[in-house]
Design a protein around this motif. Structure first.
Motif, PDB file in Angstrom:
ATOM      1  N   ILE A 193       0.688  -1.320   0.065  1.00 22.10           N
ATOM      2  CA  ILE A 193      -0.045  -0.101  -0.011  1.00 22.10           C
ATOM      3  C   ILE A 193       0.901   1.129  -0.135  1.00 22.10           C
ATOM      4  O   ILE A 193       0.875   2.269  -0.668  1.00 22.10           O
ATOM      5  CB  ILE A 193      -0.933  -0.096   1.237  1.00 22.10           C
ATOM      6  N   LEU A 194       1.865   1.192   0.841  1.00 25.88           N
ATOM      7  CA  LEU A 194       2.484   2.389   0.878  1.00 25.88           C
ATOM      8  C   LEU A 194       3.665   2.557  -0.569  1.00 25.88           C
ATOM      9  O   LEU A 194       3.911   3.604  -0.956  1.00 25.88           O
ATOM     10  CB  LEU A 194       3.787   2.237   2.091  1.00 25.88           C
ATOM     11  N   ALA A 196       2.372   1.587  -3.608  1.00 24.80           N
ATOM     12  CA  ALA A 196       1.490   2.167  -4.450  1.00 24.80           C
ATOM     13  C   ALA A 196       1.273   3.480  -4.370  1.00 24.80           C
ATOM     14  O   ALA A 196       1.268   4.442  -5.184  1.00 24.80           O
ATOM     15  CB  ALA A 196       0.185   1.436  -4.323  1.00 24.80           C
ATOM     16  N   ALA A 197       1.017   4.054  -2.976  1.00 22.51           N
ATOM     17  CA  ALA A 197       1.075   5.363  -2.597  1.00 22.51           C
ATOM     18  C   ALA A 197       2.267   6.275  -3.241  1.00 22.51           C
ATOM     19  O   ALA A 197       2.079   7.382  -3.764  1.00 22.51           O
ATOM     20  CB  ALA A 197       0.558   5.773  -1.381  1.00 22.51           C
ATOM     21  N   ASP A 200       2.216   6.901  -6.772  1.00 28.30           N
ATOM     22  CA  ASP A 200       1.208   7.766  -7.144  1.00 28.30           C
ATOM     23  C   ASP A 200       1.486   9.103  -6.997  1.00 28.30           C
ATOM     24  O   ASP A 200       0.928  10.228  -7.225  1.00 28.30           O
ATOM     25  CB  ASP A 200      -0.288   7.523  -6.593  1.00 28.30           C
ATOM     26  N   ALA A 202       2.698  10.517  -3.751  1.00 27.29           N
ATOM     27  CA  ALA A 202       2.286  11.069  -2.423  1.00 27.29           C
ATOM     28  C   ALA A 202       3.685  11.161  -1.534  1.00 27.29           C
ATOM     29  O   ALA A 202       4.283  10.062  -1.901  1.00 27.29           O
ATOM     30  CB  ALA A 202       1.386   9.988  -1.733  1.00 27.29           C
ATOM     31  N   ARG A 206       1.941  12.875   3.508  1.00 28.45           N
ATOM     32  CA  ARG A 206       0.722  12.659   2.859  1.00 28.45           C
ATOM     33  C   ARG A 206       0.624  11.124   2.938  1.00 28.45           C
ATOM     34  O   ARG A 206      -0.673  10.704   3.467  1.00 28.45           O
ATOM     35  CB  ARG A 206       0.897  12.895   1.441  1.00 28.45           C
ATOM     36  N   ILE A 207       1.525  10.255   3.005  1.00 24.18           N
ATOM     37  CA  ILE A 207       1.278   8.797   3.434  1.00 24.18           C
ATOM     38  C   ILE A 207       0.914   8.579   4.712  1.00 24.18           C
ATOM     39  O   ILE A 207      -0.050   7.561   5.219  1.00 24.18           O
ATOM     40  CB  ILE A 207       2.717   8.055   2.821  1.00 24.18           C
ATOM     41  N   SER A 210      -2.998  10.448   5.319  1.00 31.16           N
ATOM     42  CA  SER A 210      -3.930   9.870   4.649  1.00 31.16           C
ATOM     43  C   SER A 210      -3.924   8.504   4.809  1.00 31.16           C
ATOM     44  O   SER A 210      -5.213   7.674   4.374  1.00 31.16           O
ATOM     45  CB  SER A 210      -3.893  10.581   3.311  1.00 31.16           C
ATOM     46  N   ILE A 211      -3.039   7.602   4.835  1.00 28.06           N
ATOM     47  CA  ILE A 211      -3.065   6.149   4.665  1.00 28.06           C
ATOM     48  C   ILE A 211      -2.691   5.538   5.932  1.00 28.06           C
ATOM     49  O   ILE A 211      -3.461   4.428   6.325  1.00 28.06           O
ATOM     50  CB  ILE A 211      -1.845   5.627   3.584  1.00 28.06           C
TER      51      ILE A 211
END
Length: 298
Positions: A193-194, A196-197, A200, A202, A206-207, A210-211
């Motif tokens: 997940i990290l 992929a962010a 994109d 981020a 922001r990671i 927001s995640i």
């Protein structure tokens, strides 16, 4: 021998279709008969753990003579005099100090422990194990061994008998625990997940905002609850560094005396002091359980 082919008019008997069970019925587990002893043991264990609290609550409604009797009295005339005297003895001033110290120190602990745990788990720094050992080593030293230098420093800074000295000490008391707990929760966040962010576009902040933080929210709630309870119940720093401007554990000491009967009064004060913690734990029990079990089952 060759197998004889069936005539087109002859039909092969259809295999019987399995019976479908009624939708309303549910198959009972195989170990259902063995589950009731576990339930009984669980209830017995809960009653044993709850018995001191029930005994304290029972004593708080008795007179001092009934409370000091050698044999417990279950039949008595209840009274609310001890609760009235508790609130008339300056309870709210101590309660306000306890709320300020517990809430503010817990918020500061989360604000400092979350970036530190993020740096030690998601974005590891050099010598992570040394840093973690340094954090946990601060909990190994006995509190009584450091009270003299703490008292001297607080005296020079004119912080004795103030809420600020309790805020600083509770912050240092709960910070190592919070770093270790939040780090264990952050390690369960999937790295995909990290990545992929990051692909994109981020950034790290922001990671994390927001995640990562939404994923570990139950763990943050459980950490905050434990830190708040530890701060609420802390007594050693309060009794050595404060007198009038102190918290509720020191308020209970006002009713401890060897010359008079204060058994029922102390029980009433302890009941009132325990109510906020019990209510907070009951409200946050779902988040606490989810946080403590976070990552236990993958």
């Amino acid at each position: 021998m060759t197998a004889t082919a069936l005539h087109p008019s002859e039909k092969k008997p259809a295999s019987p279709e399995p019976r479908s069970r009624p939708r309303g019925r549910r198959r009972r587990p195989a170990n259902d008969k063995a589950s009731w002893p576990v339930a009984v043991l669980g209830w017995l264990g809960s009653l044993v753990l709850f018995s001191p609290i029930a005994y304290m609550l029972l004593k708080s409604f008795q007179t001092e003579t009934d409370a000091a009797s050698p044999s417990p009295k279950l039949l008595f005339h209840p009274t609310l005099e001890h609760y009235r005297s508790t609130f008339q003895a300056g309870f709210w001033a101590y309660a306000g100090n306890s709320i300020v110290v517990a809430v503010v120190s817990t918020v500061l602990v989360l604000l400092l422990a979350t970036p530190a745990a993020y740096a030690l788990s998601v974005r590891p720094v050099r010598k992570t194990q040394d840093v973690l050992f340094f954090f946990i080593s601060t909990k190994m030293m006995p509190v009584a061994a450091g009270i003299i230098p703490i008292y001297v420093v607080a005296q020079h800074l004119h912080l004795l008998n103030t809420v600020v000295v309790l805020l600083i000490l509770h912050l240092g008391m709960n910070l190592p625990l919070a770093v270790w707990m939040i780090r264990s929760f952050l390690q369960e966040v999937p790295g995909e997940i990290l990545e992929a962010a990051a692909m994109d576009g981020a950034g790290r902040i922001r990671i994390m905002r927001s995640i990562v933080l939404p994923l570990v929210r139950p763990g943050l709630w459980s950490t905050a609850l434990l830190c708040c309870v530890f701060s609420w119940n802390e007594y050693f720093y309060a009794v050595n560094l404060t007198t009038t401007t102190s918290t509720l554990p020191l308020f209970m000491q006002k009713f401890l005396s060897f010359g008079e009967l204060y058994t029922a009064q102390v029980a009433a004060v302890a009941t009132v002091v325990s109510i906020p913690v019990v209510v907070l734990g009951w409200v946050c029990q779902r988040s606490l359980v989810r946080g403590l079990l976070f990552g236990a089952v993958k």
